[in-house]
Each structure stands twice: as structure tokens, then as C-alpha cells.
Design a protein around this motif. Structure first.
Motif, PDB file in Angstrom:
ATOM      1  N   HIS A 259      75.878  91.826  31.179  1.00  0.00           N
ATOM      2  CA  HIS A 259      75.875  90.528  30.510  1.00  0.00           C
ATOM      3  C   HIS A 259      76.475  89.504  31.462  1.00  0.00           C
ATOM      4  N   ARG A 260      75.623  88.756  32.112  1.00  0.00           N
ATOM      5  CA  ARG A 260      76.089  87.768  33.080  1.00  0.00           C
ATOM      6  C   ARG A 260      75.483  86.406  32.753  1.00  0.00           C
ATOM      7  N   ALA A 261      76.108  85.388  33.292  1.00  0.00           N
ATOM      8  CA  ALA A 261      75.595  84.031  33.108  1.00  0.00           C
ATOM      9  C   ALA A 261      74.557  83.756  34.189  1.00  0.00           C
ATOM     10  N   ARG A 262      73.440  83.200  33.781  1.00  0.00           N
ATOM     11  CA  ARG A 262      72.369  82.850  34.710  1.00  0.00           C
ATOM     12  C   ARG A 262      72.103  81.355  34.607  1.00  0.00           C
ATOM     13  N   LEU A 263      72.115  80.693  35.750  1.00  0.00           N
ATOM     14  CA  LEU A 263      71.754  79.285  35.810  1.00  0.00           C
ATOM     15  C   LEU A 263      70.255  79.169  35.550  1.00  0.00           C
ATOM     16  N   LEU A 264      69.900  78.344  34.596  1.00  0.00           N
ATOM     17  CA  LEU A 264      68.485  78.186  34.237  1.00  0.00           C
ATOM     18  C   LEU A 264      67.830  77.115  35.111  1.00  0.00           C
ATOM     19  N   PRO A 265      66.511  77.193  35.271  1.00  0.00           N
ATOM     20  CA  PRO A 265      65.812  76.241  36.145  1.00  0.00           C
ATOM     21  C   PRO A 265      65.540  74.884  35.502  1.00  0.00           C
ATOM     22  N   TRP A 266      66.246  74.565  34.461  1.00  0.00           N
ATOM     23  CA  TRP A 266      66.134  73.258  33.828  1.00  0.00           C
ATOM     24  C   TRP A 266      67.527  72.812  33.429  1.00  0.00           C
ATOM     25  N   SER A 267      67.667  71.519  33.246  1.00  0.00           N
ATOM     26  CA  SER A 267      68.958  70.938  32.873  1.00  0.00           C
ATOM     27  C   SER A 267      69.056  70.791  31.372  1.00  0.00           C
ATOM     28  N   GLY A 268      70.290  70.760  30.908  1.00  0.00           N
ATOM     29  CA  GLY A 268      70.557  70.525  29.496  1.00  0.00           C
ATOM     30  C   GLY A 268      70.714  69.049  29.227  1.00  0.00           C
ATOM     31  N   PRO A 269      71.299  68.732  28.076  1.00  0.00           N
ATOM     32  CA  PRO A 269      71.541  67.326  27.742  1.00  0.00           C
ATOM     33  C   PRO A 269      72.345  66.627  28.835  1.00  0.00           C
ATOM     34  N   GLU A 270      72.007  65.398  29.088  1.00  0.00           N
ATOM     35  CA  GLU A 270      72.693  64.563  30.071  1.00  0.00           C
ATOM     36  C   GLU A 270      72.604  65.115  31.492  1.00  0.00           C
ATOM     37  N   GLY A 271      71.597  65.965  31.761  1.00  0.00           N
ATOM     38  CA  GLY A 271      71.399  66.498  33.099  1.00  0.00           C
ATOM     39  C   GLY A 271      72.372  67.586  33.512  1.00  0.00           C
ATOM     40  N   LYS A 272      73.132  68.111  32.577  1.00  0.00           N
ATOM     41  CA  LYS A 272      74.111  69.147  32.901  1.00  0.00           C
ATOM     42  C   LYS A 272      73.417  70.500  33.053  1.00  0.00           C
ATOM     43  N   PRO A 273      73.991  71.388  33.890  1.00  0.00           N
ATOM     44  CA  PRO A 273      73.390  72.718  34.071  1.00  0.00           C
ATOM     45  C   PRO A 273      73.344  73.494  32.756  1.00  0.00           C
ATOM     46  N   SER A 274      72.300  74.306  32.611  1.00  0.00           N
ATOM     47  CA  SER A 274      72.148  75.181  31.444  1.00  0.00           C
ATOM     48  C   SER A 274      72.221  76.619  31.909  1.00  0.00           C
ATOM     49  N   TYR A 275      72.811  77.448  31.070  1.00  0.00           N
ATOM     50  CA  TYR A 275      72.975  78.861  31.396  1.00  0.00           C
ATOM     51  C   TYR A 275      72.535  79.710  30.218  1.00  0.00           C
ATOM     52  N   VAL A 276      72.162  80.951  30.519  1.00  0.00           N
ATOM     53  CA  VAL A 276      71.921  81.945  29.491  1.00  0.00           C
ATOM     54  C   VAL A 276      72.802  83.139  29.851  1.00  0.00           C
ATOM     55  N   ILE A 277      73.370  83.763  28.840  1.00  0.00           N
ATOM     56  CA  ILE A 277      74.207  84.943  29.046  1.00  0.00           C
ATOM     57  C   ILE A 277      73.485  86.120  28.416  1.00  0.00           C
ATOM     58  N   GLY A 278      73.332  87.169  29.191  1.00  0.00           N
ATOM     59  CA  GLY A 278      72.673  88.359  28.666  1.00  0.00           C
ATOM     60  C   GLY A 278      72.324  89.331  29.763  1.00  0.00           C
ATOM     61  N   GLU A 279      71.441  90.233  29.419  1.00  0.00           N
ATOM     62  CA  GLU A 279      71.037  91.290  30.342  1.00  0.00           C
ATOM     63  C   GLU A 279      69.916  90.854  31.275  1.00  0.00           C
ATOM     64  N   GLY A 280      69.340  89.697  31.032  1.00  0.00           N
ATOM     65  CA  GLY A 280      68.253  89.210  31.867  1.00  0.00           C
ATOM     66  C   GLY A 280      66.887  89.677  31.422  1.00  0.00           C
ATOM     67  N   THR A 281      66.794  90.207  30.202  1.00  0.00           N
ATOM     68  CA  THR A 281      65.515  90.726  29.707  1.00  0.00           C
ATOM     69  C   THR A 281      65.031  90.015  28.447  1.00  0.00           C
ATOM     70  N   GLY A 282      65.802  89.056  27.953  1.00  0.00           N
ATOM     71  CA  GLY A 282      65.446  88.373  26.715  1.00  0.00           C
ATOM     72  C   GLY A 282      64.405  87.288  26.918  1.00  0.00           C
ATOM     73  N   PRO A 283      64.000  86.643  25.824  1.00  0.00           N
ATOM     74  CA  PRO A 283      62.949  85.627  25.904  1.00  0.00           C
ATOM     75  C   PRO A 283      63.331  84.413  26.748  1.00  0.00           C
ATOM     76  N   VAL A 284      64.585  84.002  26.730  1.00  0.00           N
ATOM     77  CA  VAL A 284      64.987  82.844  27.540  1.00  0.00           C
ATOM     78  C   VAL A 284      64.939  83.218  29.021  1.00  0.00           C
ATOM     79  N   SER A 285      65.382  84.423  29.352  1.00  0.00           N
ATOM     80  CA  SER A 285      65.326  84.874  30.748  1.00  0.00           C
ATOM     81  C   SER A 285      63.884  84.985  31.235  1.00  0.00           C
ATOM     82  N   ARG A 286      63.002  85.488  30.384  1.00  0.00           N
ATOM     83  CA  ARG A 286      61.586  85.588  30.775  1.00  0.00           C
ATOM     84  C   ARG A 286      60.977  84.204  30.961  1.00  0.00           C
ATOM     85  N   LEU A 287      61.318  83.278  30.094  1.00  0.00           N
ATOM     86  CA  LEU A 287      60.828  81.902  30.235  1.00  0.00           C
ATOM     87  C   LEU A 287      61.366  81.284  31.530  1.00  0.00           C
TER      88      LEU A 287
END
Length: 101
Positions: free
Chosen positions: A7-35
Motif C-alpha cells: 500500500h503505497r502512495a502513487r502520484l497521479l498523472p493529473w492534478s487535483g483542485p487548484e492544480g495540486k498533486p493527486s495521489y492514490v494509495i493502494g496496491e496499484g491494481t485498483g480502478p484508479v491505478s489502471r486509469l
């Protein structure tokens, strides 16, 4: 809070609100990681295509300043995307290197 190696934090290839970095925490196999994987692959493909266009445009003496400026803007975007992907993958690698076992 400590993240396990699965379960690690992954920097996503898109920004969140106000241009801030977005992360997903998990095993890297979920729907957000696949997207995120699909988005990164698309960004890298577009960067490769853009390089081909850039080579052609830079060799063409009839290209206008406006066209070159537009090309420069797109190259900046492609480089930003590639660096974000590299940062994300580097962070994953660093986390894996420091994981126990």
C-alpha cells in the motif's frame, strides 16, 4: 502513518483542485491505478507523436513564428507530463527499495 510495501502512495498523472498533486494509495491494481496507467501511456504516446511533428516542423523553413510558438507550448506540456510520470515511477521505486524484505 506508515504505508506497507503493498500500500503505497502513487502520484497521479493529473492534478487535483487548484492544480495540486493527486495521489492514490493502494496496491496499484485498483480502478484508479489502471486509469492512471492508461493516462500515462496516452501522454507518452502523444509525446512521441509530438516529437515527430517537431522534427518535421523544425526542418521546414516555411513554418510561421506562431506555429513554432504553438509547438513550443505543446512540447512544454509533453515534457511536464513525462517528468511527472518519471517522478511518480521514481517515487514507487524508492518506496520499493526501502520496503522491508
Amino acid at each position: 502513518m506508515s504505508l506497507s510495501s503493498s500500500h503505497r502512495a502513487r502520484l497521479l498523472p493529473w492534478s487535483g483542485p487548484e492544480g495540486k498533486p493527486s495521489y492514490v494509495i493502494g496496491e496499484g491494481t485498483g480502478p484508479v491505478s489502471r486509469l492512471a496507467d492508461e493516462a500515462e501511456a496516452a501522454q507518452l504516446r502523444m509525446g512521441v507523436e509530438l516529437l515527430g511533428h517537431a522534427r518535421a516542423m523544425l526542418g521546414d523553413r516555411t513554418v510561421s513564428n506562431g506555429e513554432l510558438r504553438f509547438l513550443g507550448d505543446r512540447l512544454v506540456e509533453a515534457l511536464r507530463d513525462a517528468l511527472r510520470i518519471a517522478e511518480s515511477r521514481g517515487a514507487e521505486r524508492t518506496a520499493a527499495e526501502h520496503a522491508p524484505g
